[in-house]
Design an enzyme around this catalytic site. Structure first.
Site, PDB file in Angstrom:
ATOM      1  N   MET A 178      32.845  36.374  36.907  1.00 29.61           N
ATOM      2  CA  MET A 178      34.280  36.161  36.627  1.00 29.61           C
ATOM      3  C   MET A 178      34.423  34.887  35.794  1.00 29.61           C
ATOM      4  SD  MET A 178      36.065  38.658  37.845  1.00 29.61           S
ATOM      5  CE  MET A 178      37.585  37.942  37.237  1.00 29.61           C
TER       6      MET A 178
ATOM      7  N   SER B  84      40.469  46.440  29.864  1.00 25.23           N
ATOM      8  CA  SER B  84      41.059  46.447  31.202  1.00 25.23           C
ATOM      9  C   SER B  84      42.481  46.984  31.134  1.00 25.23           C
ATOM     10  CB  SER B  84      41.090  45.022  31.777  1.00 25.23           C
ATOM     11  OG  SER B  84      41.963  45.003  32.891  1.00 25.23           O
TER      12      SER B  84
ATOM     13  N   HIS C 129      36.688  47.735  39.328  1.00 25.85           N
ATOM     14  CA  HIS C 129      36.504  46.362  39.820  1.00 25.85           C
ATOM     15  C   HIS C 129      37.392  46.190  41.045  1.00 25.85           C
ATOM     16  CE1 HIS C 129      37.246  41.781  38.873  1.00 25.85           C
ATOM     17  NE2 HIS C 129      36.569  41.961  39.990  1.00 25.85           N
TER      18      HIS C 129
ATOM     19  N   GLY D 199      39.843  36.144  30.119  1.00 23.29           N
ATOM     20  CA  GLY D 199      39.974  35.263  28.956  1.00 23.29           C
ATOM     21  C   GLY D 199      39.040  35.608  27.800  1.00 23.29           C
TER      22      GLY D 199
ATOM     23  N   ASP E  40      34.509  38.794  32.649  1.00 25.92           N
ATOM     24  CA  ASP E  40      35.869  39.288  32.859  1.00 25.92           C
ATOM     25  C   ASP E  40      36.821  38.104  32.996  1.00 25.92           C
ATOM     26  OD1 ASP E  40      38.126  40.713  33.563  1.00 25.92           O
ATOM     27  OD2 ASP E  40      37.342  41.408  35.497  1.00 25.92           O
TER      28      ASP E  40
ATOM     29  N   GLY F 112      42.702  37.853  39.722  1.00 25.82           N
ATOM     30  CA  GLY F 112      44.044  38.085  40.253  1.00 25.82           C
ATOM     31  C   GLY F 112      45.089  38.365  39.198  1.00 25.82           C
ATOM     32  N   PHE F 113      44.871  37.846  38.005  1.00 29.13           N
ATOM     33  CA  PHE F 113      45.879  38.020  36.961  1.00 29.13           C
ATOM     34  C   PHE F 113      45.208  38.160  35.598  1.00 29.13           C
ATOM     35  CE2 PHE F 113      47.525  35.233  40.272  1.00 29.13           C
ATOM     36  CZ  PHE F 113      48.641  35.949  40.697  1.00 29.13           C
ATOM     37  N   GLY F 114      45.854  38.894  34.710  1.00 29.15           N
ATOM     38  CA  GLY F 114      45.397  38.943  33.330  1.00 29.15           C
ATOM     39  C   GLY F 114      45.951  37.756  32.561  1.00 29.15           C
TER      40      GLY F 114
ATOM     41  N   GLY G 248      41.422  42.460  28.560  1.00 31.99           N
ATOM     42  CA  GLY G 248      42.709  43.064  28.874  1.00 31.99           C
ATOM     43  C   GLY G 248      43.711  42.781  27.782  1.00 31.99           C
ATOM     44  N   SER G 249      44.294  41.580  27.842  1.00 30.49           N
ATOM     45  CA  SER G 249      45.345  41.254  26.866  1.00 30.49           C
ATOM     46  C   SER G 249      44.823  41.259  25.431  1.00 30.49           C
ATOM     47  CB  SER G 249      45.984  39.906  27.215  1.00 30.49           C
ATOM     48  OG  SER G 249      45.026  38.992  27.681  1.00 30.49           O
TER      49      SER G 249
ATOM     50  N   ASP H 165      41.109  47.557  37.363  1.00 32.08           N
ATOM     51  CA  ASP H 165      41.242  46.449  38.311  1.00 32.08           C
ATOM     52  C   ASP H 165      42.086  46.855  39.508  1.00 32.08           C
ATOM     53  OD1 ASP H 165      39.923  44.156  37.033  1.00 32.08           O
ATOM     54  OD2 ASP H 165      41.421  44.429  35.457  1.00 32.08           O
TER      55      ASP H 165
ATOM     56  N   MET I 142      38.959  44.164  43.669  1.00 27.98           N
ATOM     57  CA  MET I 142      39.337  42.839  44.179  1.00 27.98           C
ATOM     58  C   MET I 142      40.026  43.090  45.516  1.00 27.98           C
ATOM     59  SD  MET I 142      40.512  41.231  40.561  1.00 27.98           S
ATOM     60  CE  MET I 142      40.597  42.856  39.824  1.00 27.98           C
TER      61      MET I 142
ATOM     62  N   MET J  58      43.601  45.607  42.977  1.00 30.56           N
ATOM     63  CA  MET J  58      43.888  44.360  43.708  1.00 30.56           C
ATOM     64  C   MET J  58      44.667  44.681  44.982  1.00 30.56           C
ATOM     65  SD  MET J  58      45.232  41.998  40.612  1.00 30.56           S
ATOM     66  CE  MET J  58      44.287  41.778  39.096  1.00 30.56           C
TER      67      MET J  58
ATOM     68  N   HIS K 153      37.875  49.533  32.135  1.00 30.28           N
ATOM     69  CA  HIS K 153      37.797  48.632  33.284  1.00 30.28           C
ATOM     70  C   HIS K 153      39.072  48.790  34.107  1.00 30.28           C
ATOM     71  CE1 HIS K 153      36.309  45.033  35.370  1.00 30.28           C
ATOM     72  NE2 HIS K 153      37.562  44.590  35.356  1.00 30.28           N
TER      73      HIS K 153
END
Ligand code: DX5
Ligand code: ZN
Length: 224
Positions: free
Chosen positions: A138, A9, A67, A178, A176, A143-145, A198-199, A36, A69, A38, A34
């Protein structure tokens, strides 16, 4: 045999060096990117939109997995397809007309995905499951990584995979939120095959991070 796919992501990438980060992840073997989007309404935050997607389209042949959102995503499907999306995922909670949006996405030549927030039951997809290429479970609230995986989502993934198998559907199940080395085995065992990270990919050495996750995914390649 189902294919396990890593979908880094770019929300967690360094936007000053976005092209370099994308090339590192793709170079490690990631087949999807990916993306995102938003809108600040469906989720609290605002990320990026069409101009960014258009500008990175020439950078890589990776599948652009968008994706959305976004509230009422039906307003933007054709535009995102034109910007270079290969796959478009909308939230079941964000539209009154999920069936129609899924077919709108397909009419644009894109693969169609539906995403469910953690508290949304699988049953909202009962009458569209056969039309979908992918379901996005999800595993955090969107909303947040950088948020922690919600453990109750493992059972949700397992139930959906069983349902897809019993219906004979070659459904991609994406997860998606964690997803990292300590959580990826649980989702693969439960039946997910498209893992967003992502992270866990862009925090630190992108290539090494992606290679590590891909190696775990390879172990589970013939799990179902
Ligand atoms: C969350 C986004 C995710 C996010 C995942 O709303 O949909 O794609 O980038 O970030 P990590 O992998 O850091 O949890
Ligand atoms: Zn996402």
């Amino acid at each position: 045999m189902r294919k396990n796919i890593l979908a880094p992501s770019i929300l967690a990438a360094d936007f000053r060096h976005l092209e370099d980060d994308i090339l590192e992840a793709a170079g490690a073997g990631a087949k999807y990117l990916h993306i995102d989007v938003m809108d600040g309404t469906f989720v609290p935050s605002i990320s990026f939109g069409m101009p960014v997607i258009e500008s990175i389209r020439p950078v890589t042949d990776c599948v652009f997995d968008v994706h959305l959102m976004v509230q009422q995503p039906e307003r933007y499907i054709e535009t995102f397809a034109k910007c270079g999306a290969d796959s478009i995922t909308v939230h079941a909670e964000a539209t009154n007309h999920l069936h129609r949006v899924i077919h709108q996405i397909k009419a644009c030549g894109c693969k169609a995905g539906a995403a469910l927030n953690p508290s949304t039951p699988l049953s909202v997809l009962d009458y569209v499951l056969e039309d979908l290429d992918m379901v996005l479970i999800m595993t955090v609230n969107p909303g947040f990584g950088g948020q922690a995986y919600i453990p109750q989502m493992t059972g949700k993934i397992r139930t959906l995979r069983k349902q897809a198998i019993s219906l004979g559907l070659p459904l991609d199940i994406q997860v998606d939120g964690g997803i990292k080395e300590s959580t990826i085995r649980a989702v693969l065992e439960a039946g997910a095959n498209v893992c967003v990270a992502g992270s866990a990919v862009f925090g630190g050495n992108t290539r090494q991070n992606a290679e590590k996750l891909l190696a775990v995914m390879e172990e589970y390649k013939s799990y179902f």
